[in-house]
Design an enzyme around this catalytic site. Structure first.
Site, PDB file in Angstrom:
ATOM      1  N   PRO A  77     -15.800 -20.881  60.186  1.00 45.56           N
ATOM      2  CA  PRO A  77     -14.606 -21.740  59.638  1.00 45.56           C
ATOM      3  C   PRO A  77     -14.620 -22.135  58.137  1.00 45.56           C
ATOM      4  O   PRO A  77     -15.517 -22.319  57.573  1.00 45.56           O
ATOM      5  CB  PRO A  77     -14.809 -23.060  60.509  1.00 45.56           C
ATOM      6  CG  PRO A  77     -15.805 -22.675  61.653  1.00 45.56           C
ATOM      7  CD  PRO A  77     -16.527 -21.766  61.084  1.00 45.56           C
ATOM      8  N   GLU A 120     -12.168 -24.248  65.009  1.00 41.51           N
ATOM      9  CA  GLU A 120     -13.030 -25.417  64.745  1.00 41.51           C
ATOM     10  C   GLU A 120     -12.268 -26.684  64.932  1.00 41.51           C
ATOM     11  O   GLU A 120     -11.512 -27.215  64.008  1.00 41.51           O
ATOM     12  CB  GLU A 120     -13.654 -25.304  63.201  1.00 41.51           C
ATOM     13  CG  GLU A 120     -14.467 -26.494  62.868  1.00 41.51           C
ATOM     14  CD  GLU A 120     -15.034 -26.441  61.434  1.00 41.51           C
ATOM     15  OE1 GLU A 120     -16.270 -26.353  61.023  1.00 41.51           O
ATOM     16  OE2 GLU A 120     -14.086 -26.189  60.461  1.00 41.51           O
ATOM     17  N   TYR A 130     -17.516 -30.079  66.627  1.00 41.75           N
ATOM     18  CA  TYR A 130     -18.049 -30.256  65.113  1.00 41.75           C
ATOM     19  C   TYR A 130     -18.831 -31.346  64.668  1.00 41.75           C
ATOM     20  O   TYR A 130     -18.027 -32.419  64.642  1.00 41.75           O
ATOM     21  CB  TYR A 130     -16.393 -29.786  64.302  1.00 41.75           C
ATOM     22  CG  TYR A 130     -16.858 -29.805  62.698  1.00 41.75           C
ATOM     23  CD1 TYR A 130     -18.166 -29.676  62.006  1.00 41.75           C
ATOM     24  CD2 TYR A 130     -15.450 -29.682  61.919  1.00 41.75           C
ATOM     25  CE1 TYR A 130     -17.890 -29.413  60.563  1.00 41.75           C
ATOM     26  CE2 TYR A 130     -15.574 -29.625  60.556  1.00 41.75           C
ATOM     27  CZ  TYR A 130     -16.784 -29.412  59.927  1.00 41.75           C
ATOM     28  OH  TYR A 130     -17.059 -29.354  58.545  1.00 41.75           O
ATOM     29  N   TYR A 188     -18.396 -35.979  59.210  1.00 40.32           N
ATOM     30  CA  TYR A 188     -17.047 -36.369  60.083  1.00 40.32           C
ATOM     31  C   TYR A 188     -17.393 -37.295  61.429  1.00 40.32           C
ATOM     32  O   TYR A 188     -18.769 -37.716  61.196  1.00 40.32           O
ATOM     33  CB  TYR A 188     -16.365 -34.851  60.636  1.00 40.32           C
ATOM     34  CG  TYR A 188     -15.904 -34.391  59.330  1.00 40.32           C
ATOM     35  CD1 TYR A 188     -15.107 -34.967  58.449  1.00 40.32           C
ATOM     36  CD2 TYR A 188     -15.961 -32.774  59.191  1.00 40.32           C
ATOM     37  CE1 TYR A 188     -14.578 -34.104  57.179  1.00 40.32           C
ATOM     38  CE2 TYR A 188     -15.649 -31.991  57.929  1.00 40.32           C
ATOM     39  CZ  TYR A 188     -14.930 -32.998  56.957  1.00 40.32           C
ATOM     40  OH  TYR A 188     -14.379 -32.296  55.820  1.00 40.32           O
ATOM     41  N   ARG A 239     -21.321 -26.828  65.608  1.00 38.83           N
ATOM     42  CA  ARG A 239     -21.648 -26.778  64.146  1.00 38.83           C
ATOM     43  C   ARG A 239     -22.594 -28.027  63.733  1.00 38.83           C
ATOM     44  O   ARG A 239     -22.195 -29.195  64.100  1.00 38.83           O
ATOM     45  CB  ARG A 239     -20.359 -26.830  63.340  1.00 38.83           C
ATOM     46  CG  ARG A 239     -20.552 -25.967  62.090  1.00 38.83           C
ATOM     47  CD  ARG A 239     -19.155 -25.792  61.245  1.00 38.83           C
ATOM     48  NE  ARG A 239     -19.510 -24.735  60.167  1.00 38.83           N
ATOM     49  CZ  ARG A 239     -18.663 -24.316  59.322  1.00 38.83           C
ATOM     50  NH1 ARG A 239     -17.838 -25.164  59.227  1.00 38.83           N
ATOM     51  NH2 ARG A 239     -19.135 -23.532  58.601  1.00 38.83           N
TER      52      ARG A 239
END
Ligand code: ADP
Ligand code: SF4
Length: 669
Positions: free
Chosen positions: A29, A104, A170, A175, A222
């Site tokens: 991504p 993603e 993710y 995040y 990820r």
């Protein structure tokens, strides 16, 4: 030429859960500055990667819900069913070339200030949100966590309907999910505190996403391989323990680190395969395939990492941007034609500014749909015009290559012995060696074009141009740093600027080594001031770097290297004077003035290096402008980045003898 059979391993299919990647080339991504705002541009860009042989092509971060909006940066989105059609546009184009399409899924959590949606930002606790935005997250309660899981599953189902083959969970880059994983998550419920508790939400999302779409879609995670995320901090103990805990739960591990300036560091600071030591343990704790990045442009490095069992899939963002046809070139034994990424991170400024991605090496990047440009194909010539190009910097070389490929007869004259212009000079500066790839790729291409000839050590003047009688003349003579100090801050020359003690970066690059102490005055704000200060400091001189900005090389925030540059400058013992103008150059000293208080001080300076702005070298152009068919390109037209010079040369070549639209020069979404 057939490919070296050693590289066959790179073209083996790799099973990822219920799907199979046709080869090991995996475009991870990456952002494009297009997102949901420019879906056609985006679909054409991703298609180009698939056409060029990338076996898997992923989206950028794709928001699952309005409580995760990253405006003004355009993300992908799967907020509701209306997003399915435009996402399918990309999927279909990627599938048309036999590649897998990955999405993603993303929730920004504390990274999202939600300036557009005005939804309350969410986090494991009440945390500062956005980038210095004066708002905080709501500490998610159990109902919020249930909602989050529902949004994720709904988005995954929409992704499945759009046709995606791989769906991401993710969990890195600060995040939302990453914040749950971090030791700072000290929630008192089962989602915080112990390592197992912090990993709970990620585990549940993997399981629930698999239950929802795992029949047809692989579920990738990820994840960061290091706790510090910095190349100086190789503490991998906790991520290792977490990965062991989740080991074979997902279908694919996409491994990275959470410091972008390391993960996608510029070549000035991070070299090819930069993550290798940090993540080489991952395959020992999972049986699932592993992908990771490393600005891989060398097939040898790719092969080594696969052979050594470090990765199964060659992850790439930048190498696929600089050369969407990298896999095809390796497949066909044309490795020497790979347009190697130079690690300048100009591609990242698109993401950082919410504008379409561009690339220094690949001028067609971002123009696939709106201008119909293809990185490998260019229309044949529209006339038998003979073209003379004056100047062999990035603009002149790119124009020569692209005109040559179109079939024009091209002559390029360069004043110096070395071609490459600024690229040749700047690549000799500390850390910038890889920038020479801009020149080298073009020289390699020119070597294959019998209709392009060049003359070195040929300073061309007005009479010679007229005598040469080319049908078209292109002036690509570049720009020079100005000595008078005019730039963004000083709109008039700085008094005393014409003293012999005042030099410019051009002098240093030509080999002048001044006497110290030196004051570098940087009103340019990109890399040059900092690099010149570094050169002089390494030569043992006392150096002060003064700049009207509040930090050194401030524009490089957009290329994700400002912190590293500032650390380097301070680490080398260079005195940094920020928020500072230069009001006078005296004998043996300069007067510096605070732009905030107006207070002045005298600083000793045997030499002053003015790094403020540049003057186009356009005398030849003006002398001939009304007399012959002539055009200026690159820095001679308007000084800019190497990327803008390459683009300008490419555009000139593309547009010759074609009908260029009057008005807006490209299609709009
Ligand atoms: P750009 O970034 O626009 O390509 P550069 O400054 O990198 O510009 O390159 C300009 C090149 O033009 C330099 O290599 C310079 O030596 C060359 N040049 C400048 N003036 C002349 C001239 N009169 N004749 C031939 N070459 C020239
Ligand atoms: Fe590489 Fe620079 Fe192109 Fe980005 S812009 S892909 S870093 S060459």
């Amino acid at each position: 030429m057939p490919r070296d059979p050693r590289f066959d391993v790179l073209f083996e299919p790799v099973r990822i859960g219920p799907v199979t990647a046709p080869n090991r080339f995996y475009q991870v991504p990456h952002c494009t500055g297009m997102g949901y705002r420019r879906p056609r541009s985006l679909a054409a860009l991703r298609e180009m990667k698939a056409e060029g042989g990338w076996g898997t092509v992923c989206t950028e971060y794709t928001s699952i819900h309005p409580s995760s909006d990253d405006e003004p940066y355009p993300t992908g989105s799967l907020w509701d069913d209306e997003d399915i059609d435009w996402q399918a546009l990309m999927v279909d184009k990627v599938h048309a070339h036999g590649a897998l399409a990955g999405v993603e899924l993303w929730h920004g959590g504390p990274a999202s200030a939600n300036l557009y949606s005005r939804e309350t930002p969410l986090g494991p606790s009440s945390l500062p949100a956005g980038i210095n935005d004066p708002v905080q997250t709501r500490a998610m309660d159990k109902a919020d966590i249930r909602e989050l899981k529902r949004w994720h599953v709904d988005a995954a189902l929409r992704a499945q309907r759009a046709g995606f083959d791989i769906v991401y969970v993710y969990a890195v880059h600060f995040y939302l999910l990453h914040h749950f994983l971090l030791p700072s998550n000290q929630r008192s419920d089962e989602y915080g505190g112990s390592l197992e508790n912090r990993a709970r939400l990620l585990r549940e999302l993997i399981v629930e996403t698999k239950e929802a779409v795992g029949d047809t879609c692989a579920v990738a995670v990820r994840f960061s391989a290091s706790s510090g995320g910095d190349d100086n901090d190789q503490d991998t103990a906790e991520p290792r323990e977490m990965l062991e805990l989740l080991s074979d739960l997902p279908d694919l591990w996409d491994i990275t680190v959470h410091d972008y300036s390391y993960e996608m560091g510029t070549s000035r600071f991070v070299k090819e395969a930069g993550l290798e030591t940090t993540m080489s343990w991952v395959k020992s704790v999972t049986d699932k395939p592993v992908v990771s990045v490393g600005r891989f442009t060398s097939p040898e490095t790719m092969l080594r990492l696969v052979r050594q069992g470090v990765i199964d899939l060659i992850g790439a963002a930048r190498p696929s941007i600089a050369d969407p046809f990298l896999p095809q070139k390796i497949a066909e034994g044309r490795d020497d034609e790979i347009r190697e990424c130079i690690g300048c991170n100009i591609c990242y400024i698109g993401d950082q500014t919410g504008t379409p991605i561009r690339c220094t090496q690949n001028p067609t990047m971002g123009e696939e749909w709106r201008k119909g440009w293809h990185p490998e194909n260019i229309p044949v010539k529209g006339s038998d015009a003979k073209v003379l190009i004056v100047g062999g910097g990035p603009a002149g070389l790119e124009a020569a290559v692209s005109l040559g490929k179109r079939g024009y007869e091209v002559t390029l004259a360069e004043a110096r012995r070395e071609l490459g212009g600024r690229v040749t000079l700047e690549s000799a500066l500390p850390g910038l060696a890889e920038w020479a790839r801009v020149r080298d790729w073009r020289l390699n291409q020119i070597g294959k074009l019998p209709n392009v000839e060049f003359y070195r050590e040929s300073v061309v003047d007005e009479e010679q141009i007229l005598e040469f009688a080319a049908d078209r003349v292109v002036i690509a003579t570049g720009a020079k740093w100005r000595r008078d100090g005019m730039g963004r801050w000083h709109e008039a020359p700085i008094p005393g600027w014409d003293a012999p003690s005042v030099i410019t970066p051009d002098d240093i690059m030509e080999g002048v080594m001044p006497t110290g102490p030196v004051v570098v005055f940087d009103d340019d704000h990109y890399y040059m001031g900092g690099v010149i200060a570094e050169v002089l400091r390494r030569a043992g001189l006392d150096v002060t770097l003064a700049t009207p900005a509040n930090e050194v090389s401030t524009w490089t925030k957009l290329t994700e290297e400002q912190y590293r540059i500032q650390a380097k400058i301070l680490g080398l013992g260079i005195v940094l004077e920020t928020g500072t103008a230069m009001t006078r150059v005296g004998e043996g000293s300069v007067t510096l003035e605070s732009i905030h208080t107006g207070q002045t001080k005298e600083v000793e300076a045997a030499t002053v290096v003015m790094t403020t702005s540049r003057l186009p070298q356009d005398a030849l152009y003006h002398a001939l402008a009304d007399r012959i068919a002539i055009q200026r390109i690159g820095d001679c037209d308007a000084p800019g980045t190497i990327a803008t010079a390459v683009y300008s040369g490419h555009r000139y070549a593309r547009e010759m003898d074609t009908e260029v639209p009057i008005g807006v020069p490209f299609r709009r979404e």
